[in-house]
Design an enzyme around this catalytic site. Structure first.
Site, PDB file in Angstrom:
ATOM      1  N   ARG A 196      11.096  14.635  -3.485  1.00  0.00           N
ATOM      2  CA  ARG A 196      12.152  13.637  -3.658  1.00  0.00           C
ATOM      3  C   ARG A 196      11.647  12.333  -4.281  1.00  0.00           C
ATOM      4  O   ARG A 196      12.226  11.818  -5.239  1.00  0.00           O
ATOM      5  CB  ARG A 196      12.790  13.292  -2.298  1.00  0.00           C
ATOM      6  N   THR A 197      10.578  11.771  -3.711  1.00  0.00           N
ATOM      7  CA  THR A 197      10.156  10.442  -4.147  1.00  0.00           C
ATOM      8  C   THR A 197       9.688  10.487  -5.594  1.00  0.00           C
ATOM      9  O   THR A 197      10.094   9.681  -6.429  1.00  0.00           O
ATOM     10  CB  THR A 197       9.031   9.917  -3.226  1.00  0.00           C
ATOM     11  N   LYS A 231     -13.849  13.279  -9.329  1.00  0.00           N
ATOM     12  CA  LYS A 231     -15.240  13.022  -9.760  1.00  0.00           C
ATOM     13  C   LYS A 231     -15.849  11.859  -8.986  1.00  0.00           C
ATOM     14  O   LYS A 231     -16.953  11.408  -9.310  1.00  0.00           O
ATOM     15  CB  LYS A 231     -15.267  12.681 -11.252  1.00  0.00           C
ATOM     16  N   ARG A 267       1.540   7.208  -4.252  1.00  0.00           N
ATOM     17  CA  ARG A 267       1.521   7.846  -2.920  1.00  0.00           C
ATOM     18  C   ARG A 267       0.079   8.239  -2.616  1.00  0.00           C
ATOM     19  O   ARG A 267      -0.588   8.872  -3.439  1.00  0.00           O
ATOM     20  CB  ARG A 267       2.422   9.079  -2.859  1.00  0.00           C
ATOM     21  N   HIS A 281       6.677   3.596   3.979  1.00  0.00           N
ATOM     22  CA  HIS A 281       7.352   4.228   2.836  1.00  0.00           C
ATOM     23  C   HIS A 281       8.590   3.363   2.568  1.00  0.00           C
ATOM     24  O   HIS A 281       9.715   3.750   2.860  1.00  0.00           O
ATOM     25  CB  HIS A 281       7.723   5.656   3.228  1.00  0.00           C
TER      26      HIS A 281
HETATM   27  N1   CP Z   1      11.325  11.767   1.903  1.00  0.00           N
HETATM   28  C1   CP Z   1      10.235  11.959   1.119  1.00  0.00           C
HETATM   29  O1   CP Z   1       9.357  11.082   0.991  1.00  0.00           O
HETATM   30  O2   CP Z   1      10.206  13.170   0.526  1.00  0.00           O
HETATM   31  P1   CP Z   1       9.060  13.680  -0.465  1.00  0.00           P
HETATM   32  O3   CP Z   1       7.806  13.844   0.374  1.00  0.00           O
HETATM   33  O4   CP Z   1       9.560  14.983  -1.004  1.00  0.00           O
HETATM   34  O5   CP Z   1       8.844  12.640  -1.520  1.00  0.00           O
END
Ligand code: CP
Length: 308
Positions: free
Chosen positions: A57-58, A87, A108, A136
């Site tokens: 999603r993100t 590396k 991320r 998040h």
């Molecule tokens: N909700 C969320 O962060 O989903 P993803 O891990 O798929 O990005």
């Protein structure tokens, strides 16, 4: 490179004032209503997506958001293996390099605090797309936007956060955002092994937000406006026996839905494992797919705010 003076990096929910949230929500609604008006807004700008942990999603909603605003995207979705991190390159060096190629970096990472470290060396805005069990914040933006859309209010809401609260960055970020609103009450429903961390509870105490900790989901369901389910995060456990002891502990099915209020909302950041039975997907109170879709509009509003 045009960057808002009020919001440069997006690292944690505490950064967002109530007025900034209202501004972003109004912009996201505008984008949802009249998407054609925003075409081409970020033409000529490039977003880099550096994902050291898996995402559906993100990653894809950020990419779609940038493309729909007329910008371009590049990145790596298994940066641990397919970037020069494999590396031995440090995160800081990678960010120094990529910030010379892109106008914004969506990051991320598996380590809490990684986004803050990246921001310290980046020439362009860093957006935290999840830093281990830390935060998040853009998920929290879309979660709050969804609560507002579904219940037509945020002040006064009663929210149960359920599942892996110790490792859940989404619940942490959402609780920080909710603490900015009036008359909020929270229930933390979790077994002791994955209960809510003390730093967040200290923040709620400081901001006079009442919360109740319990393991009994059934007793909480009739009390709340929002049931926010989360997955027990297998990947954060070092001991498989510890994971086995709590996996599958909470599940929303038709019987659980019958205990919820008629107008309540069932949310989940997704992905789900077994916390929500597919048999309730068609219940009008199940908002998790609408919630995920809202991520596109909120992320378009955020990129527009940072870059236009
Ligand atoms: N909700 C969320 O962060 O989903 P993803 O891990 O798929 O990005």
């Amino acid at each position: 490179m045009a960057v808002s003076s009020r919001l440069r990096h997006v690292i944690e929910s505490q950064q967002f004032s109530r007025s900034l949230l209202e501004e972003l929500f109004a912009r996201a609604e505008e984008i949802k209503r009249e998407p054609h008006r925003f075409m081409g807004r970020l033409a000529g700008q490039v977003m880099a997506a550096l994902f050291y942990e898996p995402s559906t999603r993100t990653r894809l909603s950020f990419e779609a958001a940038m493309l729909r605003l007329g910008g371009q995207t590049m990145g790596t979705d298994n940066a641990r293996e397919f970037s020069s991190a494999a590396k031995g390159e440090t995160l800081e060096d990678t960010i120094r390099i990529v910030s010379g190629y892109a106008d914004v970096i969506v990051l991320r990472h598996r380590e809490e605090g990684a986004a803050k470290r990246a921001a310290a060396v980046s020439d362009v805005p860093i957006i935290n797309a999840g830093d281990g069990p830390g935060q998040h914040p853009t998920q929290a933006l879309l979660d709050l936007f969804t609560i507002r859309a579904e219940l037509a209010k945020i002040d006064g809401v009663r929210v149960a956060m359920v599942g892996d609260l110790a490792n859940g960055r989404t619940v942490r970020s959402l609780a920080y955002l909710l603490s900015k609103f009036k008359d909020i009450k929270l229930w933390f429903v979790a077994p002791p092994q994955v209960s809510m961390r003390d730093d967040l509870k200290a923040h709620l105490d400081e901001h006079h937000v009442p919360y109740i900790e319990t393991q009994d989901l059934d007793s909480v369901l009739p009390e709340v406006d929002v049931v926010y389910m989360t997955r027990i995060q297998k990947e954060r456990f070092t001991d498989p026996a510890a994971y086995d002891a709590v996996k599958g502990i909470y599940r929303i099915d038709k019987n659980a839905m019958a205990r919820m209020r008629k107008y309540a909302v069932l949310m989940h950041p997704l992905p789900r494992v077994d916390e929500i039975s597919p048999e309730v997907d068609d219940d009008p109170r199940s908002a998790y797919f609408r919630q995920a879709r809202n991520g596109l509009h909120i992320r378009m509003a955020l990129l527009d705010k940072l870059l236009s």
